[in-house]
Design a protein around this motif. Structure first.
Motif, PDB file in Angstrom:
ATOM      1  N   GLU A  36       0.820  -1.217   0.000  1.00 29.12           N
ATOM      2  CA  GLU A  36       0.000   0.000   0.000  1.00 29.12           C
ATOM      3  C   GLU A  36       0.850   1.261   0.000  1.00 29.12           C
ATOM      4  O   GLU A  36       0.442   2.282  -0.535  1.00 29.12           O
ATOM      5  CB  GLU A  36      -0.936  -0.008   1.198  1.00 29.12           C
ATOM      6  CG  GLU A  36      -1.958  -1.126   1.152  1.00 29.12           C
ATOM      7  CD  GLU A  36      -2.765  -1.233   2.425  1.00 29.12           C
ATOM      8  OE1 GLU A  36      -2.846  -0.237   3.178  1.00 29.12           O
ATOM      9  OE2 GLU A  36      -3.311  -2.322   2.668  1.00 29.12           O
ATOM     10  N   VAL A  37       2.004   1.192   0.628  1.00 27.15           N
ATOM     11  CA  VAL A  37       2.905   2.347   0.699  1.00 27.15           C
ATOM     12  C   VAL A  37       4.278   1.875   0.228  1.00 27.15           C
ATOM     13  O   VAL A  37       5.022   1.252   0.990  1.00 27.15           O
ATOM     14  CB  VAL A  37       2.979   2.917   2.138  1.00 27.15           C
ATOM     15  CG1 VAL A  37       3.869   4.148   2.182  1.00 27.15           C
ATOM     16  CG2 VAL A  37       1.594   3.231   2.666  1.00 27.15           C
ATOM     17  N   ALA A  38       4.595   2.177  -1.018  1.00 25.44           N
ATOM     18  CA  ALA A  38       5.794   1.633  -1.663  1.00 25.44           C
ATOM     19  C   ALA A  38       7.070   1.921  -0.885  1.00 25.44           C
ATOM     20  O   ALA A  38       7.954   1.077  -0.800  1.00 25.44           O
ATOM     21  CB  ALA A  38       5.902   2.175  -3.078  1.00 25.44           C
ATOM     22  N   ARG A  39       7.187   3.059  -0.302  1.00 24.01           N
ATOM     23  CA  ARG A  39       8.427   3.454   0.372  1.00 24.01           C
ATOM     24  C   ARG A  39       8.692   2.681   1.668  1.00 24.01           C
ATOM     25  O   ARG A  39       9.815   2.643   2.175  1.00 24.01           O
ATOM     26  CB  ARG A  39       8.385   4.950   0.653  1.00 24.01           C
ATOM     27  CG  ARG A  39       9.675   5.474   1.219  1.00 24.01           C
ATOM     28  CD  ARG A  39       9.721   6.971   1.272  1.00 24.01           C
ATOM     29  NE  ARG A  39      10.921   7.371   1.935  1.00 24.01           N
ATOM     30  CZ  ARG A  39      12.085   7.556   1.348  1.00 24.01           C
ATOM     31  NH1 ARG A  39      12.200   7.385   0.066  1.00 24.01           N
ATOM     32  NH2 ARG A  39      13.144   7.928   2.051  1.00 24.01           N
ATOM     33  N   LEU A  40       7.676   2.049   2.242  1.00 22.08           N
ATOM     34  CA  LEU A  40       7.840   1.386   3.535  1.00 22.08           C
ATOM     35  C   LEU A  40       8.881   0.267   3.514  1.00 22.08           C
ATOM     36  O   LEU A  40       9.585   0.068   4.500  1.00 22.08           O
ATOM     37  CB  LEU A  40       6.509   0.831   4.032  1.00 22.08           C
ATOM     38  CG  LEU A  40       5.617   1.813   4.766  1.00 22.08           C
ATOM     39  CD1 LEU A  40       4.328   1.137   5.201  1.00 22.08           C
ATOM     40  CD2 LEU A  40       6.309   2.430   5.950  1.00 22.08           C
ATOM     41  N   GLU A  41       8.981  -0.464   2.429  1.00 21.52           N
ATOM     42  CA  GLU A  41       9.986  -1.532   2.379  1.00 21.52           C
ATOM     43  C   GLU A  41      11.385  -0.935   2.467  1.00 21.52           C
ATOM     44  O   GLU A  41      12.207  -1.367   3.272  1.00 21.52           O
ATOM     45  CB  GLU A  41       9.832  -2.370   1.118  1.00 21.52           C
ATOM     46  CG  GLU A  41      10.804  -3.537   1.085  1.00 21.52           C
ATOM     47  CD  GLU A  41      10.543  -4.495  -0.066  1.00 21.52           C
ATOM     48  OE1 GLU A  41      11.150  -5.576  -0.041  1.00 21.52           O
ATOM     49  OE2 GLU A  41       9.760  -4.176  -0.977  1.00 21.52           O
ATOM     50  N   TYR A  42      11.649   0.091   1.653  1.00 19.33           N
ATOM     51  CA  TYR A  42      12.939   0.772   1.703  1.00 19.33           C
ATOM     52  C   TYR A  42      13.184   1.358   3.092  1.00 19.33           C
ATOM     53  O   TYR A  42      14.261   1.194   3.669  1.00 19.33           O
ATOM     54  CB  TYR A  42      13.000   1.881   0.643  1.00 19.33           C
ATOM     55  CG  TYR A  42      14.210   2.761   0.785  1.00 19.33           C
ATOM     56  CD1 TYR A  42      15.439   2.360   0.271  1.00 19.33           C
ATOM     57  CD2 TYR A  42      14.134   3.976   1.464  1.00 19.33           C
ATOM     58  CE1 TYR A  42      16.565   3.162   0.426  1.00 19.33           C
ATOM     59  CE2 TYR A  42      15.250   4.782   1.620  1.00 19.33           C
ATOM     60  CZ  TYR A  42      16.467   4.366   1.099  1.00 19.33           C
ATOM     61  OH  TYR A  42      17.574   5.153   1.266  1.00 19.33           O
ATOM     62  N   ASP A  43      12.169   2.043   3.634  1.00 15.13           N
ATOM     63  CA  ASP A  43      12.310   2.656   4.958  1.00 15.13           C
ATOM     64  C   ASP A  43      12.601   1.606   6.033  1.00 15.13           C
ATOM     65  O   ASP A  43      13.378   1.845   6.952  1.00 15.13           O
ATOM     66  CB  ASP A  43      11.046   3.432   5.339  1.00 15.13           C
ATOM     67  CG  ASP A  43      10.922   4.762   4.612  1.00 15.13           C
ATOM     68  OD1 ASP A  43      11.859   5.155   3.904  1.00 15.13           O
ATOM     69  OD2 ASP A  43       9.855   5.394   4.765  1.00 15.13           O
ATOM     70  N   THR A  44      11.972   0.440   5.917  1.00 15.97           N
ATOM     71  CA  THR A  44      12.181  -0.621   6.906  1.00 15.97           C
ATOM     72  C   THR A  44      13.631  -1.091   6.891  1.00 15.97           C
ATOM     73  O   THR A  44      14.279  -1.166   7.935  1.00 15.97           O
ATOM     74  CB  THR A  44      11.228  -1.802   6.640  1.00 15.97           C
ATOM     75  OG1 THR A  44       9.882  -1.331   6.760  1.00 15.97           O
ATOM     76  CG2 THR A  44      11.472  -2.938   7.626  1.00 15.97           C
TER      77      THR A  44
END
Length: 135
Positions: A36-44
């Protein structure tokens, strides 16, 4: 994103590293909604690295125990779960795994008795003590 500013639980990174030294493979299982929020994987991954966490695997999804069962069962000889959510800690315990529920509020009240296979602890140092006692 704003998730990069969330501080880790005190002693968590050092304890995860200690568990790895003791021979445990570490999988971080998170409910972050990366679809749902593409950036969350990178941020994680960015948050984990910048806070000293170097897990063997990172798994994303809401049903954490199902993910762990699918990706970890049969692979590791002894699976333990460490949670800051009692719901997820109970789910792991129902899988038959040793499950720890970290509740920092326990410092202010008496610890409830372990329930349904879940050991309530104040922090990671207690988990390390228990795990070292198994060896």
């Amino acid at each position: 994103g704003r998730t990069l500013n969330i501080p880790p639980i005190k002693g968590a990174a050092e304890s995860v590293a200690r568990l790895q030294e003791l021979g445990f493979a570490i999988a971080i299982v998170t409910t972050r909604k990366i679809r749902e929020v593409a950036r969350l994987e990178y941020d994680t991954y960015s948050w984990l690295g910048s806070n000293g966490f170097y897990p063997d695997k990172v798994l994303f999804g809401y049903d954490k125990s199902a993910l762990a069962r699918h990706f970890l069962s049969g692979e590791e000889t002894h699976i333990i779960a460490v949670e800051d959510s009692l719901k997820h800690a109970l789910d792991y315990a129902h899988e038959g795994w040793d499950s720890f529920y970290i509740d920092p509020a326990l410092a202010l009240v008496h610890a409830p008795p372990s329930q349904e296979g879940v050991v309530h602890v104040q922090g990671f140092s207690q988990i390390i003590e228990v795990v070292q006692g198994w060896q």
